[in-house]
Design a protein around this motif. Structure first.
Motif, PDB file in Angstrom:
ATOM      1  N   ASN A  29      -3.441  11.729  -4.551  1.00 34.40           N
ATOM      2  CA  ASN A  29      -2.796  10.725  -5.278  1.00 34.40           C
ATOM      3  C   ASN A  29      -1.544  10.670  -4.404  1.00 34.40           C
ATOM      4  O   ASN A  29      -0.900   9.508  -4.391  1.00 34.40           O
ATOM      5  N   TYR A  30      -0.953  11.850  -3.716  1.00 30.93           N
ATOM      6  CA  TYR A  30       0.169  11.729  -3.237  1.00 30.93           C
ATOM      7  C   TYR A  30       0.241  10.839  -1.919  1.00 30.93           C
ATOM      8  O   TYR A  30       1.065  10.214  -1.516  1.00 30.93           O
ATOM      9  N   GLN A  31      -0.962  11.141  -1.103  1.00 30.93           N
ATOM     10  CA  GLN A  31      -1.169   9.917   0.027  1.00 30.93           C
ATOM     11  C   GLN A  31      -1.227   8.537  -0.634  1.00 30.93           C
ATOM     12  O   GLN A  31      -0.616   7.732   0.375  1.00 30.93           O
ATOM     13  N   PHE A  32      -1.988   8.090  -1.514  1.00 26.60           N
ATOM     14  CA  PHE A  32      -2.290   6.972  -2.154  1.00 26.60           C
ATOM     15  C   PHE A  32      -0.607   6.359  -2.358  1.00 26.60           C
ATOM     16  O   PHE A  32      -0.254   5.192  -1.947  1.00 26.60           O
ATOM     17  N   HIS A  38       4.687   2.540   1.213  1.00 29.75           N
ATOM     18  CA  HIS A  38       5.026   2.087   2.684  1.00 29.75           C
ATOM     19  C   HIS A  38       4.757   0.502   2.807  1.00 29.75           C
ATOM     20  O   HIS A  38       5.340  -0.197   3.127  1.00 29.75           O
ATOM     21  N   MET A  39       3.685   0.225   2.112  1.00 28.72           N
ATOM     22  CA  MET A  39       3.060  -1.042   2.303  1.00 28.72           C
ATOM     23  C   MET A  39       3.579  -2.316   1.255  1.00 28.72           C
ATOM     24  O   MET A  39       4.067  -3.437   1.807  1.00 28.72           O
ATOM     25  N   LYS A 120      -6.204  -3.291  -1.695  1.00 28.92           N
ATOM     26  CA  LYS A 120      -7.415  -3.277  -0.856  1.00 28.92           C
ATOM     27  C   LYS A 120      -7.798  -3.192   0.361  1.00 28.92           C
ATOM     28  O   LYS A 120      -8.407  -2.477   1.154  1.00 28.92           O
ATOM     29  N   SER A 121      -6.428  -3.456   1.125  1.00 27.31           N
ATOM     30  CA  SER A 121      -6.277  -3.317   2.612  1.00 27.31           C
ATOM     31  C   SER A 121      -5.829  -1.801   2.847  1.00 27.31           C
ATOM     32  O   SER A 121      -5.856  -1.396   4.072  1.00 27.31           O
ATOM     33  N   ILE A 122      -5.629  -1.129   1.883  1.00 31.33           N
ATOM     34  CA  ILE A 122      -5.352   0.507   2.176  1.00 31.33           C
ATOM     35  C   ILE A 122      -6.403   1.255   2.832  1.00 31.33           C
ATOM     36  O   ILE A 122      -7.433   1.105   2.171  1.00 31.33           O
ATOM     37  N   SER A 123      -6.437   2.052   3.507  1.00 28.67           N
ATOM     38  CA  SER A 123      -7.494   2.753   4.253  1.00 28.67           C
ATOM     39  C   SER A 123      -7.800   3.586   3.019  1.00 28.67           C
ATOM     40  O   SER A 123      -7.209   4.328   2.633  1.00 28.67           O
ATOM     41  N   GLY A 124      -9.255   3.863   2.806  1.00 36.88           N
ATOM     42  CA  GLY A 124      -9.787   4.476   1.849  1.00 36.88           C
ATOM     43  C   GLY A 124     -10.055   4.055   0.429  1.00 36.88           C
ATOM     44  O   GLY A 124     -10.618   4.679  -0.366  1.00 36.88           O
TER      45      GLY A 124
END
Length: 144
Positions: A29-32, A38-39, A120-124
């Motif tokens: 969750n913190y990475q997401f 960022h994006m 959707k473009s986020i890795s993972g």
């Protein structure tokens, strides 16, 4: 005289002018949140005051909620983690890792579509879908 709280009415009020996205992702969750911030230029932060506490089978479960307030607007974004220690906030959507609630102001179709594309473009991230109110059986679990 006994006053009875009408939970259904409270829940309906809470969900007026909201949009809800379900997200399946293999990231923490913190990475997401970091990637979203960022994006999208957001500032999602953990808000311990609105953490969801559920009690099931004589155990307590805690579902963190991250919040981003849109400047000069009533719009708030809330990101719920859908599972904790083998339990689900919305069991009807066990395949969803995150629930993204947009609340407080109208979010038009185009803005929502652009947001979905960015997520959707986020890795993972494996899937993003809008969840309609009719499909949500345990709506009350999202109310804080």
């Amino acid at each position: 005289m006994k006053l009875k709280l009408n939970i259904d009415e409270l829940t309906d009020d809470f969900f007026t002018d909201t949009r809800l996205l379900g997200i399946t992702a293999t990231v923490k969750n913190y990475q997401f949140c970091w990637q979203l911030n960022h994006m999208l230029g957001y500032s999602f932060r953990l808000n311990p005051e609105i953490e969801i506490h559920l009690r099931r089978k004589e155990r307590s479960y805690f579902f963190p909620v991250y919040q981003h307030e849109v400047k000069n607007s009533f719009l708030n974004h809330y990101l719920y983690h859908n599972h904790f220690d083998g339990e689900y906030l919305l069991p009807e959507f066990r395949h969803m890792d995150f629930l993204w609630l947009m609340k407080g102001d109208f979010v038009d179709e185009e803005s929502c579509k652009q947001m979905v594309q960015t997520i959707k473009s986020i890795s993972g991230v494996q899937m993003v879908a809008e969840l309609t109110n009719e499909k949500i059986r345990n709506k009350g679990h999202l109310v804080f």
